[in-house]
Design an enzyme around this catalytic site. Structure first.
Site, PDB file in Angstrom:
ATOM      1  N   LYS A  63       0.820  -1.214   0.000  1.00 46.89           N
ATOM      2  CA  LYS A  63       0.000   0.000   0.000  1.00 46.89           C
ATOM      3  C   LYS A  63       0.862   1.276   0.000  1.00 46.89           C
ATOM      4  O   LYS A  63       2.070   1.221   0.266  1.00 46.89           O
ATOM      5  CB  LYS A  63      -0.931  -0.033   1.222  1.00 46.89           C
ATOM      6  CG  LYS A  63      -1.994  -1.152   1.161  1.00 46.89           C
ATOM      7  CD  LYS A  63      -2.937  -1.047   2.366  1.00 46.89           C
ATOM      8  CE  LYS A  63      -4.060  -2.065   2.301  1.00 46.89           C
ATOM      9  NZ  LYS A  63      -5.005  -1.906   3.454  1.00 46.89           N
TER      10      LYS A  63
ATOM     11  N   TYR B  40     -12.557  -2.049  -3.866  1.00 42.64           N
ATOM     12  CA  TYR B  40     -13.028  -2.246  -2.481  1.00 42.64           C
ATOM     13  C   TYR B  40     -14.557  -2.219  -2.382  1.00 42.64           C
ATOM     14  O   TYR B  40     -15.090  -1.977  -1.308  1.00 42.64           O
ATOM     15  CB  TYR B  40     -12.422  -1.182  -1.568  1.00 42.64           C
ATOM     16  CG  TYR B  40     -11.061  -1.534  -1.000  1.00 42.64           C
ATOM     17  CD1 TYR B  40     -10.831  -2.745  -0.334  1.00 42.64           C
ATOM     18  CD2 TYR B  40     -10.002  -0.631  -1.072  1.00 42.64           C
ATOM     19  CE1 TYR B  40      -9.590  -3.051   0.221  1.00 42.64           C
ATOM     20  CE2 TYR B  40      -8.751  -0.926  -0.512  1.00 42.64           C
ATOM     21  CZ  TYR B  40      -8.559  -2.140   0.130  1.00 42.64           C
ATOM     22  OH  TYR B  40      -7.339  -2.439   0.697  1.00 42.64           O
TER      23      TYR B  40
ATOM     24  N   ASN C  42      -1.917   0.237   6.906  1.00 42.06           N
ATOM     25  CA  ASN C  42      -1.410  -1.042   7.422  1.00 42.06           C
ATOM     26  C   ASN C  42      -0.542  -1.786   6.414  1.00 42.06           C
ATOM     27  O   ASN C  42      -0.370  -3.007   6.492  1.00 42.06           O
ATOM     28  CB  ASN C  42      -2.554  -1.901   7.963  1.00 42.06           C
ATOM     29  CG  ASN C  42      -3.607  -2.204   6.917  1.00 42.06           C
ATOM     30  OD1 ASN C  42      -3.444  -1.862   5.749  1.00 42.06           O
ATOM     31  ND2 ASN C  42      -4.677  -2.850   7.339  1.00 42.06           N
TER      32      ASN C  42
ATOM     33  N   HIS D  37      -2.163  -5.407   1.566  1.00 40.97           N
ATOM     34  CA  HIS D  37      -3.470  -6.038   1.345  1.00 40.97           C
ATOM     35  C   HIS D  37      -3.234  -7.472   0.925  1.00 40.97           C
ATOM     36  O   HIS D  37      -2.263  -7.767   0.219  1.00 40.97           O
ATOM     37  CB  HIS D  37      -4.239  -5.323   0.219  1.00 40.97           C
ATOM     38  CG  HIS D  37      -5.412  -6.120  -0.281  1.00 40.97           C
ATOM     39  ND1 HIS D  37      -6.649  -6.072   0.325  1.00 40.97           N
ATOM     40  CD2 HIS D  37      -5.516  -7.041  -1.286  1.00 40.97           C
ATOM     41  CE1 HIS D  37      -7.469  -6.918  -0.307  1.00 40.97           C
ATOM     42  NE2 HIS D  37      -6.809  -7.505  -1.279  1.00 40.97           N
TER      43      HIS D  37
ATOM     44  N   GLU E 221      -9.670 -10.625  -7.631  1.00 40.86           N
ATOM     45  CA  GLU E 221      -8.707  -9.530  -7.440  1.00 40.86           C
ATOM     46  C   GLU E 221      -7.515  -9.637  -8.403  1.00 40.86           C
ATOM     47  O   GLU E 221      -7.011  -8.612  -8.880  1.00 40.86           O
ATOM     48  CB  GLU E 221      -8.220  -9.515  -5.982  1.00 40.86           C
ATOM     49  CG  GLU E 221      -9.331  -9.124  -5.018  1.00 40.86           C
ATOM     50  CD  GLU E 221      -8.896  -9.117  -3.553  1.00 40.86           C
ATOM     51  OE1 GLU E 221      -9.727  -8.736  -2.709  1.00 40.86           O
ATOM     52  OE2 GLU E 221      -7.739  -9.479  -3.249  1.00 40.86           O
TER      53      GLU E 221
HETATM   54  N1  UDP Z   1      -9.907  -0.386   7.417  1.00 37.20           N
HETATM   55  C1  UDP Z   1      -9.965   0.846   8.038  1.00 37.20           C
HETATM   56  N2  UDP Z   1     -10.737   0.961   9.178  1.00 37.20           N
HETATM   57  C2  UDP Z   1     -11.392  -0.096   9.722  1.00 37.20           C
HETATM   58  C3  UDP Z   1     -11.313  -1.338   9.083  1.00 37.20           C
HETATM   59  C4  UDP Z   1     -10.557  -1.458   7.928  1.00 37.20           C
HETATM   60  O1  UDP Z   1      -9.378   1.815   7.573  1.00 37.20           O
HETATM   61  O2  UDP Z   1     -12.045   0.074  10.765  1.00 37.20           O
HETATM   62  C5  UDP Z   1      -9.113  -0.520   6.185  1.00 37.20           C
HETATM   63  C6  UDP Z   1      -7.820  -1.278   6.442  1.00 37.20           C
HETATM   64  O3  UDP Z   1      -6.760  -0.601   5.769  1.00 37.20           O
HETATM   65  C7  UDP Z   1      -8.076  -2.637   5.846  1.00 37.20           C
HETATM   66  C8  UDP Z   1      -9.058  -2.321   4.714  1.00 37.20           C
HETATM   67  O4  UDP Z   1      -9.837  -1.242   5.220  1.00 37.20           O
HETATM   68  O5  UDP Z   1      -6.879  -3.245   5.403  1.00 37.20           O
HETATM   69  C9  UDP Z   1      -9.965  -3.463   4.326  1.00 37.20           C
HETATM   70  O6  UDP Z   1     -10.621  -3.933   5.494  1.00 37.20           O
HETATM   71  P1  UDP Z   1     -10.730  -5.487   5.792  1.00 37.20           P
HETATM   72  O7  UDP Z   1     -11.690  -5.657   6.913  1.00 37.20           O
HETATM   73  O8  UDP Z   1     -11.006  -6.225   4.523  1.00 37.20           O
HETATM   74  O9  UDP Z   1      -9.261  -5.840   6.348  1.00 37.20           O
HETATM   75  P2  UDP Z   1      -8.092  -6.716   5.710  1.00 37.20           P
HETATM   76  O10 UDP Z   1      -8.720  -7.810   4.893  1.00 37.20           O
HETATM   77  O11 UDP Z   1      -7.265  -5.778   4.874  1.00 37.20           O
HETATM   78  O12 UDP Z   1      -7.320  -7.234   6.891  1.00 37.20           O
HETATM   79 MG    MG Z   2     -10.160  -7.716   3.403  1.00 33.70          MG
END
Ligand code: UDP
Ligand code: MG
Length: 136
Positions: A12, A52, A115, A118, A129
């Protein structure tokens, strides 16, 4: 029995901005992943919204899409046995504060939104994807 899978990984903007892409790519390699496709791109907000879409009802959707389109990213197709689950394990929890020691998000993540990586969460989504970024 072998179970070779492919999964989509994204380095990212926060990690690319800090020049961590080679270090993170090396983490994948030493953990047994083969990087079979790779490109560095800068996507538009509209493309991020499409990618997304599954999160479109979430309160963080707008920020998330603005963030993913805020700078260059590195998208990769990773391949190994059990690639989808093993990549999720290597990445660690979504929130770096809750991620286990040694995981990518623990090592490199700044916050829940920044974070660093992805990874696809299922084989079905991995196919969708990978197609999203690499279908020609
Ligand atoms: N995210 C965020 N706030 C939240 C939850 C998720 O900004 O409260 C962002 C975070 O960067 C995450 C992405 O949205 O990686 C997608 O969320 P997901 O629940 O799919 O998490 P992941 O699969 O990336 O662990
Ligand atoms: Mg996810």
């Amino acid at each position: 029995m072998s179970n070779t899978e492919q999964t989509l990984s994204i380095i990212k903007p926060d990690a690319v901005e800090r020049n961590l892409q080679d270090e993170i790519k090396n983490e994948f390699k030493i953990n047994g992943f083969e990087i079979v496709k790779e490109k560095k791109i800068h996507i538009s907000k509209q493309e991020a919204e499409k990618f997304y879409k599954v999160h479109e009802t979430k309160p963080f959707y707008n920020n998330l899409c603005a963030y993913l389109s805020s700078g260059p990213i590195v998208v990769m197709t990773l391949q190994k046995e059990n690639a989808v689950l093993d990549n999720r394990k290597l990445m660690g929890a979504t929130n770096p504060d809750q991620a286990e020691e040694g995981t990518l998000r623990k090592k490199y993540g700044i916050s829940i939104d920044k974070n660093s990586v992805h990874g696809s969460d299922s084989n079905e989504n991995a196919k969708i994807e990978i197609d999203f970024f690499f279908k020609d």
